[in-house]
Design a protein around this motif. Structure first.
Motif, PDB file in Angstrom:
ATOM      1  N   PHE A  68      -0.353   7.089  -0.944  1.00  0.00           N
ATOM      2  CA  PHE A  68      -0.902   5.753  -1.213  1.00  0.00           C
ATOM      3  C   PHE A  68       0.224   4.784  -1.532  1.00  0.00           C
ATOM      4  CE2 PHE A  68      -5.390   7.050  -2.927  1.00  0.00           C
ATOM      5  CZ  PHE A  68      -5.573   7.841  -1.791  1.00  0.00           C
ATOM      6  N   THR A  69       0.025   3.527  -1.162  1.00  0.00           N
ATOM      7  CA  THR A  69       0.986   2.478  -1.472  1.00  0.00           C
ATOM      8  C   THR A  69       0.251   1.250  -1.997  1.00  0.00           C
ATOM      9  OG1 THR A  69       2.484   3.235   0.283  1.00  0.00           O
ATOM     10  CG2 THR A  69       2.843   1.027  -0.604  1.00  0.00           C
ATOM     11  N   ILE A  70       0.643   0.796  -3.167  1.00  0.00           N
ATOM     12  CA  ILE A  70       0.080  -0.430  -3.730  1.00  0.00           C
ATOM     13  C   ILE A  70       1.040  -1.586  -3.454  1.00  0.00           C
ATOM     14  CG2 ILE A  70       1.084  -0.051  -6.028  1.00  0.00           C
ATOM     15  CD1 ILE A  70      -1.440  -1.334  -7.222  1.00  0.00           C
ATOM     16  N   SER A  71       0.476  -2.726  -3.135  1.00  0.00           N
ATOM     17  CA  SER A  71       1.289  -3.916  -2.900  1.00  0.00           C
ATOM     18  C   SER A  71       0.484  -5.149  -3.292  1.00  0.00           C
ATOM     19  CB  SER A  71       1.725  -4.007  -1.429  1.00  0.00           C
ATOM     20  OG  SER A  71       0.591  -4.113  -0.583  1.00  0.00           O
ATOM     21  N   ARG A  72       1.161  -6.275  -3.393  1.00  0.00           N
ATOM     22  CA  ARG A  72       0.463  -7.498  -3.764  1.00  0.00           C
ATOM     23  C   ARG A  72       1.053  -8.676  -3.024  1.00  0.00           C
ATOM     24  NH1 ARG A  72       0.775  -8.129  -9.983  1.00  0.00           N
ATOM     25  NH2 ARG A  72      -0.205 -10.161  -9.543  1.00  0.00           N
ATOM     26  N   ASP A  73       0.219  -9.663  -2.779  1.00  0.00           N
ATOM     27  CA  ASP A  73       0.647 -10.910  -2.178  1.00  0.00           C
ATOM     28  C   ASP A  73       0.187 -12.014  -3.127  1.00  0.00           C
ATOM     29  OD1 ASP A  73       0.972 -13.258  -0.718  1.00  0.00           O
ATOM     30  OD2 ASP A  73       0.467 -12.309   1.173  1.00  0.00           O
ATOM     31  N   ASN A  74       1.097 -12.490  -3.954  1.00  0.00           N
ATOM     32  CA  ASN A  74       0.716 -13.477  -4.961  1.00  0.00           C
ATOM     33  C   ASN A  74       0.279 -14.789  -4.326  1.00  0.00           C
ATOM     34  OD1 ASN A  74       1.189 -11.682  -7.022  1.00  0.00           O
ATOM     35  ND2 ASN A  74       3.233 -12.467  -7.488  1.00  0.00           N
ATOM     36  N   ALA A  75       0.791 -15.102  -3.146  1.00  0.00           N
ATOM     37  CA  ALA A  75       0.396 -16.345  -2.466  1.00  0.00           C
ATOM     38  C   ALA A  75      -1.060 -16.282  -2.024  1.00  0.00           C
ATOM     39  CB  ALA A  75       1.294 -16.595  -1.271  1.00  0.00           C
ATOM     40  N   LYS A  76      -1.533 -15.065  -1.737  1.00  0.00           N
ATOM     41  CA  LYS A  76      -2.915 -14.882  -1.304  1.00  0.00           C
ATOM     42  C   LYS A  76      -3.815 -14.385  -2.418  1.00  0.00           C
ATOM     43  CE  LYS A  76      -1.801 -13.955   3.542  1.00  0.00           C
ATOM     44  NZ  LYS A  76      -1.929 -12.991   4.682  1.00  0.00           N
ATOM     45  N   ASN A  77      -3.248 -14.227  -3.615  1.00  0.00           N
ATOM     46  CA  ASN A  77      -4.028 -13.712  -4.754  1.00  0.00           C
ATOM     47  C   ASN A  77      -4.723 -12.394  -4.416  1.00  0.00           C
ATOM     48  OD1 ASN A  77      -3.253 -15.971  -6.139  1.00  0.00           O
ATOM     49  ND2 ASN A  77      -5.250 -16.966  -6.101  1.00  0.00           N
ATOM     50  N   THR A  78      -4.001 -11.524  -3.765  1.00  0.00           N
ATOM     51  CA  THR A  78      -4.603 -10.280  -3.294  1.00  0.00           C
ATOM     52  C   THR A  78      -3.685  -9.094  -3.576  1.00  0.00           C
ATOM     53  OG1 THR A  78      -5.765 -11.459  -1.530  1.00  0.00           O
ATOM     54  CG2 THR A  78      -5.558  -9.087  -1.285  1.00  0.00           C
ATOM     55  N   VAL A  79      -4.290  -8.001  -3.974  1.00  0.00           N
ATOM     56  CA  VAL A  79      -3.576  -6.739  -4.134  1.00  0.00           C
ATOM     57  C   VAL A  79      -4.195  -5.730  -3.165  1.00  0.00           C
ATOM     58  CG1 VAL A  79      -5.076  -5.938  -6.018  1.00  0.00           C
ATOM     59  CG2 VAL A  79      -2.763  -5.017  -5.791  1.00  0.00           C
ATOM     60  N   TYR A  80      -3.349  -4.867  -2.626  1.00  0.00           N
ATOM     61  CA  TYR A  80      -3.769  -3.923  -1.603  1.00  0.00           C
ATOM     62  C   TYR A  80      -3.510  -2.489  -2.053  1.00  0.00           C
ATOM     63  CZ  TYR A  80      -3.332  -8.186   1.187  1.00  0.00           C
ATOM     64  OH  TYR A  80      -3.432  -9.474   1.667  1.00  0.00           O
ATOM     65  N   LEU A  81      -4.260  -1.580  -1.475  1.00  0.00           N
ATOM     66  CA  LEU A  81      -4.001  -0.157  -1.650  1.00  0.00           C
ATOM     67  C   LEU A  81      -4.096   0.483  -0.269  1.00  0.00           C
ATOM     68  CD1 LEU A  81      -3.396   2.068  -3.750  1.00  0.00           C
ATOM     69  CD2 LEU A  81      -5.845   2.602  -3.696  1.00  0.00           C
ATOM     70  N   GLN A  82      -2.939   0.801   0.291  1.00  0.00           N
ATOM     71  CA  GLN A  82      -2.894   1.495   1.577  1.00  0.00           C
ATOM     72  C   GLN A  82      -3.009   2.991   1.304  1.00  0.00           C
ATOM     73  OE1 GLN A  82      -2.678   0.285   4.829  1.00  0.00           O
ATOM     74  NE2 GLN A  82      -3.002   2.432   5.389  1.00  0.00           N
ATOM     75  N   MET A  83      -4.008   3.615   1.895  1.00  0.00           N
ATOM     76  CA  MET A  83      -4.265   5.027   1.644  1.00  0.00           C
ATOM     77  C   MET A  83      -4.123   5.793   2.950  1.00  0.00           C
ATOM     78  SD  MET A  83      -7.531   4.731  -0.940  1.00  0.00           S
ATOM     79  CE  MET A  83      -8.635   4.151   0.334  1.00  0.00           C
ATOM     80  N   ASN A  84      -3.150   6.677   3.002  1.00  0.00           N
ATOM     81  CA  ASN A  84      -2.899   7.499   4.183  1.00  0.00           C
ATOM     82  C   ASN A  84      -3.139   8.967   3.861  1.00  0.00           C
ATOM     83  OD1 ASN A  84      -2.042   5.146   5.554  1.00  0.00           O
ATOM     84  ND2 ASN A  84       0.076   5.448   4.861  1.00  0.00           N
ATOM     85  N   SER A  85      -3.263   9.764   4.891  1.00  0.00           N
ATOM     86  CA  SER A  85      -3.458  11.216   4.731  1.00  0.00           C
ATOM     87  C   SER A  85      -4.572  11.504   3.733  1.00  0.00           C
ATOM     88  CB  SER A  85      -2.148  11.883   4.278  1.00  0.00           C
ATOM     89  OG  SER A  85      -1.109  11.627   5.196  1.00  0.00           O
ATOM     90  N   LEU A  86      -5.677  10.845   3.913  1.00  0.00           N
ATOM     91  CA  LEU A  86      -6.779  10.970   2.955  1.00  0.00           C
ATOM     92  C   LEU A  86      -7.352  12.373   2.951  1.00  0.00           C
ATOM     93  CD1 LEU A  86      -8.381   7.501   3.539  1.00  0.00           C
ATOM     94  CD2 LEU A  86      -7.716   8.404   1.301  1.00  0.00           C
ATOM     95  N   LYS A  87      -7.790  12.796   1.762  1.00  0.00           N
ATOM     96  CA  LYS A  87      -8.364  14.110   1.547  1.00  0.00           C
ATOM     97  C   LYS A  87      -9.786  13.957   1.022  1.00  0.00           C
ATOM     98  CE  LYS A  87      -3.817  15.782   0.049  1.00  0.00           C
ATOM     99  NZ  LYS A  87      -3.056  16.422  -1.063  1.00  0.00           N
ATOM    100  N   PRO A  88     -10.627  14.952   1.217  1.00  0.00           N
ATOM    101  CA  PRO A  88     -11.987  14.877   0.664  1.00  0.00           C
ATOM    102  C   PRO A  88     -12.002  14.604  -0.837  1.00  0.00           C
ATOM    103  CG  PRO A  88     -11.859  16.648   2.253  1.00  0.00           C
ATOM    104  CD  PRO A  88     -10.458  16.137   2.079  1.00  0.00           C
ATOM    105  N   GLU A  89     -11.014  15.100  -1.555  1.00  0.00           N
ATOM    106  CA  GLU A  89     -10.961  14.869  -2.997  1.00  0.00           C
ATOM    107  C   GLU A  89     -10.605  13.436  -3.375  1.00  0.00           C
ATOM    108  OE1 GLU A  89      -9.411  17.262  -1.254  1.00  0.00           O
ATOM    109  OE2 GLU A  89      -7.419  17.741  -2.113  1.00  0.00           O
ATOM    110  N   ASP A  90     -10.268  12.610  -2.382  1.00  0.00           N
ATOM    111  CA  ASP A  90     -10.045  11.186  -2.646  1.00  0.00           C
ATOM    112  C   ASP A  90     -11.357  10.395  -2.665  1.00  0.00           C
ATOM    113  OD1 ASP A  90      -7.155  11.395  -0.555  1.00  0.00           O
ATOM    114  OD2 ASP A  90      -7.186  11.301  -2.748  1.00  0.00           O
ATOM    115  N   THR A  91     -12.454  11.069  -2.322  1.00  0.00           N
ATOM    116  CA  THR A  91     -13.753  10.411  -2.317  1.00  0.00           C
ATOM    117  C   THR A  91     -14.109   9.916  -3.717  1.00  0.00           C
ATOM    118  OG1 THR A  91     -14.586  11.693  -0.448  1.00  0.00           O
ATOM    119  CG2 THR A  91     -16.223  10.751  -1.935  1.00  0.00           C
TER     120      THR A  91
END
Length: 126
Positions: A68-91
Motif C-alpha cells: 500500500f502507498t499513501i499520498s496526498r495532494d494538498n492542492a486538491k484537498n485529497t489523500v489517496y491509498l493505492q492498494m496493490n497485491s490485495l489479499k482476502p484479509e484486506d477485506t
C-alpha cells in the motif's frame, strides 16, 4: 470542522489493485495529518497508513508495507491509498481520518484523530 468523503472501494480479486480517495472540505486541508484505518467484520478498527501534512512523511502498518502507498495532494484537498497485491484479509471498511497538526500521540492510534469519513467497502475475493 473538516468533512471527509471516501471513494474508490469495490470488489476485486486477490492480487488486484484499488485506489481509494478521500476528499476533504472545510478547514484548510494542509493543516491536518491524514490517516487511513480499516475495520473488518467482528474485528476492531486498525491502523493502515498515515501521512504528515508538510513533509509528507509516511507510516504503515506492517501488514500493508510494500503493498500500500499513501499520498496526498494538498492542492486538491485529497489523500489517496493505492492498494496493490490485495489479499482476502484486506477485506474491510476503509476510513480516512484527519488530525490537527498540534495533536500529540501516535499516528497509528485512532483516538488521536479528530475527523472521520463514512467509510468505503473493500472486498477482496480469493
Amino acid at each position: 470542522q473538516v468533512q471527509l468523503v471516501e471513494s474508490g472501494g469495490g470488489l476485486v480479486q486477490a492480487g488486484g489493485s484499488l485506489r481509494l480517495s478521500c476528499a476533504a472540505s472545510g478547514r484548510t486541508f494542509s493543516s491536518y495529518h491524514m490517516g487511513w484505518f480499516r475495520q473488518a467484520p467482528g474485528k476492531e478498527r486498525e491502523f493502515v497508513a498515515a501521512i504528515t501534512w508538510s513533509r509528507g512523511s509516511t507510516d504503515y502498518a506492517d501488514s500493508v508495507k510494500g503493498r500500500f502507498t499513501i499520498s496526498r495532494d494538498n492542492a486538491k484537498n485529497t489523500v489517496y491509498l493505492q492498494m496493490n497485491s490485495l489479499k482476502p484479509e484486506d477485506t474491510a471498511v476503509y476510513y480516512c481520518a484527519a488530525r490537527d497538526t498540534q495533536s500529540s500521540g501516535s499516528y497509528s492510534s485512532g483516538s488521536t484523530y479528530d475527523y472521520w469519513g463514512q467509510g468505503t467497502q473493500v472486498t477482496v475475493s480469493s
